[in-house]
Scaffold this active site. Structure first.
Site: not given
Ligand code: UDX
Length: 441
Positions: A43, A268
């Site tokens: 990496k 996350c």
């Molecule tokens: C998340 C948090 O948003 C972020 O603040 C933290 O630091 C890391 O985890 P991430 O997991 O990268 O970020 O993406 P995010 O946009 O939050 O979406 C997470 C999941 O929720 C995705 O699978 C997305 O499809 C889903 N989601 C998101 C929904 O199903 N509905 C929504 O309204 C928003």
């Protein structure tokens, strides 16, 4: 308004994954001198040449620019980073264990290594998402392993980066959270984040660690909540998009994270929820509410699977074209992605799956070895009994449905991210099923 730091700091980043690499590149872009460390030699070799081990919009350009301007470098040596940098961020991964606990072994190993190489004051900052009280364990580990006369501080500075918009989120945060135990540590982190001119929440380490887990758990709760409401809408022919709009306009609720779908994924929400539940239980706090959020998310994938089965009748030997493998758009990350679970279950029922994703196919090959990978969206729907949408990539919103209809065995679309208009799909002659909205037969 983003400016440059007044006095450039020397910053070490231990762990160059989604968080560490973005954090290092962004700190460099603010004028600091950043050295990123990883124990994965392949990496580091890639990064030195400006090649990215992950897909994140804008990251390759940001890394290359800062390498060229000599503000960003890469090494496998923690000792180099500790010797050169006054501030050292721990950005190693904290994956879930079988029982849901966060695996903190990498955090411990890195803390020991940092301690061994310290010869003068260092501020060690935990940025990886960790359970509350990890900061005190990092502090204890460093105390035990550091030379007696070496002074140091430990701080917590959780990240709130969404994959697919990580650089934007870093440079335009709603807030910066710093958990500190000394004025010196506070000043260093305030100076470091000053160029972002964002609100800074200064607190103790434990509170900062809880803010991270509580934020993600609340966001995940909003998603499971709207997914449950969508099921009620399905029963009575109501429109979940309108319900979400109607509740989201209440500023106390807010419109974001009320998009219904096939469930949330990513590295996350699922793991942070599990870890937070585990910590709470260890501390004697029963977290029925968050358990219900996690359960509702698992149920949502099965709910969507049933939508597919109800509309295909017998699944065996049917062909399904799937668009979207990543857990969300604009990332190649498939970790905990609903698409992976759903495809595995379909294939177990004898469905032939043809899948396309703009970025995530290479990662998916490692876990989905029975799937046919299509070269584009149209190839994915060839001879399909149904088209299933599992990730809302923008390019899927502009498909030529006249062409798709000719390619498919049957004009059936089952949309797990509600990206199409039911009216338009009716005009195009499709049977269109989506989540929490009236079906178009
Ligand atoms: C998340 C948090 O948003 C972020 O603040 C933290 O630091 C890391 O985890 P991430 O997991 O990268 O970020 O993406 P995010 O946009 O939050 O979406 C997470 C999941 O929720 C995705 O699978 C997305 O499809 C889903 N989601 C998101 C929904 O199903 N509905 C929504 O309204 C928003």
């Amino acid at each position: 308004m983003i400016s440059e730091v007044e006095t450039a700091m020397k910053i070490g980043i231990i762990g160059t994954g989604y968080v560490g690499l973005t954090t290092g590149a962004c700190f460099a872009s603010l004028g600091n001198d950043v050295l990123c460390v990883d124990n994965n030699e392949k990496k580091i070799a890639m990064l030195k040449k400006g090649h990215m081990p992950i897909y994140e919009p804008g990251l390759e350009e940001l890394v290359k620019t800062n390498i060229k301007e000599n503000r960003l470098a890469f090494t496998t040596s923690i000792s180099d980073a500790v010797k050169k940098c006054e501030v050292v961020f721990i950005c190693v991964n904290t994956p879930p264990k079988e029982n849901g606990d966060a695996d903190l072994s990498a955090v411990e190993v890195v803390s020991q290594a940092i301690a061994k190489h310290m010869t003068s004051y260092r501020l060690i900052v935990e940025k990886s998402t960790v359970p509350v009280e990890t900061g005190s364990r990092v502090k204890q580990t460093i105390k035990v392993n550091a030379r007696k006369n070496v002074n140091f501080d430990v701080a917590s500075n959780p990240e709130f980066l969404k994959e697919g918009s990580a650089i934007h989120d870093f440079l335009n945060p709603d807030r910066v959270v710093i958990g500190v135990e000394s004025k010196k540590a506070e000043k260093i982190l305030r100076d470091l984040y000053k160029p972002l001119s964002a609100p800074i929440v200064v607190t103790d380490i434990q509170s900062a660690e809880i803010i991270k887990h509580a934020s993600n758990s609340f966001l995940a709760s909003k998603i499971s909540f709207i997914n449950l409401i969508a099921r009620i809408c399905d029963r009575v022919g109501a429109d979940i998009n309108k319900v979400a709009e109607g509740i989201g306009l209440d500023h106390r609720i807010g419109k974001d994270f009320l998009r219904p779908g096939a469930g949330f994924g990513g590295f996350c929400f699922p793991k942070d929820l599990a870890a937070f539940i585990r910590i709470a239980e260890k501390l004697g706090v029963e977290m029925k509410m968050l358990k219900a959020v996690a359960e509702a998310n698992e149920d949502q994938k099965n709910y969507f699977l049933k939508m597919i089965e109800d509309n295909l009748w017998n699944l065996k030997n049917k062909t399904v074209g799937v668009l979207g493998l990543s857990f969300k758009p604009d990332t190649d990350d498939i970790r905990f992605a609903p698409a992976i679970d759903i495809i595995l279950k379909l294939e177990r029922e004898g469905v032939k799956v043809r899948a396309f994703d703009p970025q995530a196919i290479n990662n998916a090959r490692a876990v989905l070895n029975g799937t046919v990978y299509a070269k584009d969206s149209y190839d994915a729907v060839k001879g399909a009994d149904a088209l299933v949408i599992l990730t809302e990539w923008n390019e899927f919103r502009q498909l030529d449905f006249k062409r798709i209809k000719k390619l498919m065995k049957r004009p059936l679309v089952i949309d797990g991210r509600n990206i199409y208009s039911p009216e338009k799909m009716r005009e195009l002659g499709f049977q269109y099923i989506s989540i929490g909205r009236p079906t178009v037969q």
